[in-house]
Design an enzyme around this catalytic site. Structure first.
Site, PDB file in Angstrom:
ATOM      1  N   LYS A 151      -9.890  -4.866  11.330  1.00  0.00           N
ATOM      2  CA  LYS A 151      -8.544  -4.076  11.969  1.00  0.00           C
ATOM      3  C   LYS A 151      -8.566  -4.439  13.078  1.00  0.00           C
ATOM      4  O   LYS A 151      -7.408  -5.202  13.189  1.00  0.00           O
ATOM      5  CB  LYS A 151      -8.582  -2.745  12.118  1.00  0.00           C
ATOM      6  CG  LYS A 151      -8.014  -1.463  10.650  1.00  0.00           C
ATOM      7  CD  LYS A 151      -6.521  -2.090  10.359  1.00  0.00           C
ATOM      8  CE  LYS A 151      -6.246  -1.070   9.562  1.00  0.00           C
ATOM      9  NZ  LYS A 151      -4.801  -1.753   8.935  1.00  0.00           N
ATOM     10  N   GLY A 157       0.844  -1.033   0.159  1.00  0.00           N
ATOM     11  CA  GLY A 157       0.057   0.554   0.120  1.00  0.00           C
ATOM     12  C   GLY A 157       1.313   1.158  -0.137  1.00  0.00           C
ATOM     13  O   GLY A 157       0.947   2.473   0.492  1.00  0.00           O
ATOM     14  N   GLY A 210      -0.034   4.795  -0.809  1.00  0.00           N
ATOM     15  CA  GLY A 210      -0.920   5.295  -0.007  1.00  0.00           C
ATOM     16  C   GLY A 210      -0.271   6.367   0.902  1.00  0.00           C
ATOM     17  O   GLY A 210       1.050   6.624   0.816  1.00  0.00           O
ATOM     18  N   ASP A 217       2.163  -2.399  -4.797  1.00  0.00           N
ATOM     19  CA  ASP A 217       0.896  -1.268  -4.685  1.00  0.00           C
ATOM     20  C   ASP A 217       0.068  -1.545  -5.780  1.00  0.00           C
ATOM     21  O   ASP A 217       0.387  -1.678  -6.413  1.00  0.00           O
ATOM     22  CB  ASP A 217       1.212  -0.231  -4.723  1.00  0.00           C
ATOM     23  CG  ASP A 217      -0.281   0.997  -4.031  1.00  0.00           C
ATOM     24  OD1 ASP A 217      -1.819   0.636  -4.652  1.00  0.00           O
ATOM     25  OD2 ASP A 217       0.059   1.463  -3.155  1.00  0.00           O
ATOM     26  N   TYR A 273     -14.592  -1.926   8.542  1.00  0.00           N
ATOM     27  CA  TYR A 273     -13.341  -1.611   8.246  1.00  0.00           C
ATOM     28  C   TYR A 273     -12.275  -2.234  10.071  1.00  0.00           C
ATOM     29  O   TYR A 273     -11.472  -2.920  10.134  1.00  0.00           O
ATOM     30  CB  TYR A 273     -12.797   0.350   7.831  1.00  0.00           C
ATOM     31  CG  TYR A 273     -11.448   0.637   8.286  1.00  0.00           C
ATOM     32  CD1 TYR A 273     -10.970   0.855   7.861  1.00  0.00           C
ATOM     33  CD2 TYR A 273     -11.287   1.561   9.250  1.00  0.00           C
ATOM     34  CE1 TYR A 273      -9.374   0.566   8.015  1.00  0.00           C
ATOM     35  CE2 TYR A 273     -10.016   1.785   9.708  1.00  0.00           C
ATOM     36  CZ  TYR A 273      -9.055   1.988   8.925  1.00  0.00           C
ATOM     37  OH  TYR A 273      -8.177   2.534   9.345  1.00  0.00           O
ATOM     38  N   ILE A 308      -2.169  -7.686  -2.588  1.00  0.00           N
ATOM     39  CA  ILE A 308      -2.245  -8.269  -2.112  1.00  0.00           C
ATOM     40  C   ILE A 308      -2.783  -9.582  -1.808  1.00  0.00           C
ATOM     41  O   ILE A 308      -2.734 -10.923  -1.242  1.00  0.00           O
ATOM     42  CB  ILE A 308      -1.352  -7.304  -0.476  1.00  0.00           C
ATOM     43  CG1 ILE A 308      -2.992  -7.367  -0.537  1.00  0.00           C
ATOM     44  CG2 ILE A 308      -0.559  -6.468  -0.341  1.00  0.00           C
ATOM     45  CD1 ILE A 308      -3.313  -6.867   1.253  1.00  0.00           C
TER      46      ILE A 308
HETATM   47  C1  AKB Z   1     -10.218   5.813   9.023  1.00  0.00           C
HETATM   48  O1  AKB Z   1     -10.786   7.050   8.819  1.00  0.00           O
HETATM   49  O2  AKB Z   1     -10.668   5.203   7.877  1.00  0.00           O
HETATM   50  C2  AKB Z   1      -9.007   6.165   8.896  1.00  0.00           C
HETATM   51  C3  AKB Z   1      -8.602   5.497   9.796  1.00  0.00           C
HETATM   52  C4  AKB Z   1      -8.962   6.443  11.494  1.00  0.00           C
HETATM   53  O3  AKB Z   1      -7.458   4.972  10.164  1.00  0.00           O
HETATM   54  N1  AKB Z   1      -7.988   7.572   8.765  1.00  0.00           N
END
Ligand code: AKB
Length: 340
Positions: free
Chosen positions: A158, A10, A13, A35, A154, A55
């Site tokens: 994570k 990545g 980025g 990337d 997300y 990836i």
């Molecule tokens: C997002 O806003 O998704 C990212 C983060 C806070 O991980 N910048």
């Protein structure tokens, strides 16, 4: 002989931009990047070799393994919180399956050259999920193990990837006859929103702060998509890059955990606007909250407790709120927009 390099996924980025620039200035490591898109020519010049690919493509990873010896990985590739809500399955593929591929790749690298592979993983405040604004206000600076109930794809990705990293570091194939754990030295930072003066973010929900500053510097009006009283932690990009490098270099014996909070300042969106107006008095910044994106930010903590990072590996951000603006953001951004 295979070339000894550091791998950055990545790499195109925002964090990759800062990290490549910083590592190249140090000059101590050859850099290999992966990337989906070609790097900016200015970055491309700084790296030993640039792989364009995904990836999720194990063939690309096999080719890298065959040609390069890698003992340090910065796995930055991710699909962020706003974009992930439009394509949750793709977000899961990139953020979870992609990370699993990279962890397995790291395990294979260790197997082939015999030295542990340090794996740096940026997690996020999105791994938290505070149930309501009243709890958020009461919680204040949250510790790593509190409120781990994210509401975005997300954030879920994570948090789970943090656990995958811990599994590879401590418990990998725990029933096999030969101990295989400990070959991947997984180290993770939970980043707040990051603000860079040289790149503009996309696809995140903390983007309102950098967007506001860049819009003002570029002479554009900006309608902020969260309420004026919204508060989450932020950090200037150079401190984010420095934190990754400092954690990577920390002696393993000093680390008491796999996942560390880091923070620098925690202004409200209104306070960011005031600082922007101090430097750009004619800037037009209004507040037009988007109810749905607001809901996401409301589940993120108002601030983080980063005492463990400060104690274990000496994390100290260089920039507080005022100095981030006066010493880094404003002068660098002015220069960027002056050049056009
Ligand atoms: C997002 O806003 O998704 C990212 C983060 C806070 O991980 N910048």
């Amino acid at each position: 002989m295979r070339r000894l390099v550091v791998l950055i996924t990545g790499a195109g980025g925002e964090i990759g931009h800062g990290l490549i620039t910083r590592l190249a200035a140090e000059g101590s490591r050859h850099i290999l990047t992966l990337d989906l898109k070609p790097l900016d020519p200015a970055l491309s010049r700084l790296v030993e070799r640039e792989f364009i690919g995904s990836i999720l493509d194990r063939n690309v990873l096999e080719r890298i393994l065959a040609e390069f010896e890698i003992d340090l990985i910065f796995h930055l590739a991710a699909l962020l919180s706003t974009r992930g809500e439009f394509t949750p399955v793709t977000a899961h593929q990139v953020n979870v399956e992609g990370t699993l591929n990279l962890l397995e790749f790291a395990q294979n690298e260790r197997q082939s050259h015999g030295r542990p592979v340090t794996f740096l993983y940026p997690s996020s405040i999105a791994a938290y999920g505070l149930p309501d604004p009243a709890t958020k206000a009461l919680a204040g600076r949250v510790k790593e193990d509190e409120y781990n109930t994210p509401t975005t794809m997300y954030g879920c990705n994570k948090l789970y990837a943090e656990h995958l990293g811990r599994y590879y570091a401590r418990h990998y194939k725990q029933l096999s006859s030969e101990t295989q754990a400990g070959r991947v030295d997984f180290r993770c930072l939970r980043f707040p929103g990051l603000i860079s003066a040289v790149t503009v973010p996309s696809g995140g929900t903390s983007d309102y702060a950098p967007e506001m500053i860049h819009a003002a510097a570029g002479g554009n009006a900006y309608a902020c998509f969260v309420r004026e009283d919204t508060r989450i932690p932020f950090m200037a990009m150079p401190d984010g890059v420095e934190a990754l490098l400092t954690l990577a270099a920390a002696p393993a014996a000093s680390l008491t955990r796999q996942v560390y909070n880091v923070g620098a300042f925690a202004p409200s969106a209104g306070e960011i606007r005031s600082l922007v107006l101090k430097s750009f008095p004619k800037a037009q910044v209004t507040f037009q909250p988007d109810v749905k994106r607001q809901r996401i930010v409301d589940t993120w903590p108002a601030d983080v407790d980063d005492a463990a990072a400060r104690r274990d590996w000496g994390f100290v951000p260089r920039y507080g709120l005022e100095s981030a603006f006066s010493e880094y953001l404003i002068p660098t951004i002015r220069e960027r927009y002056r050049k056009g």
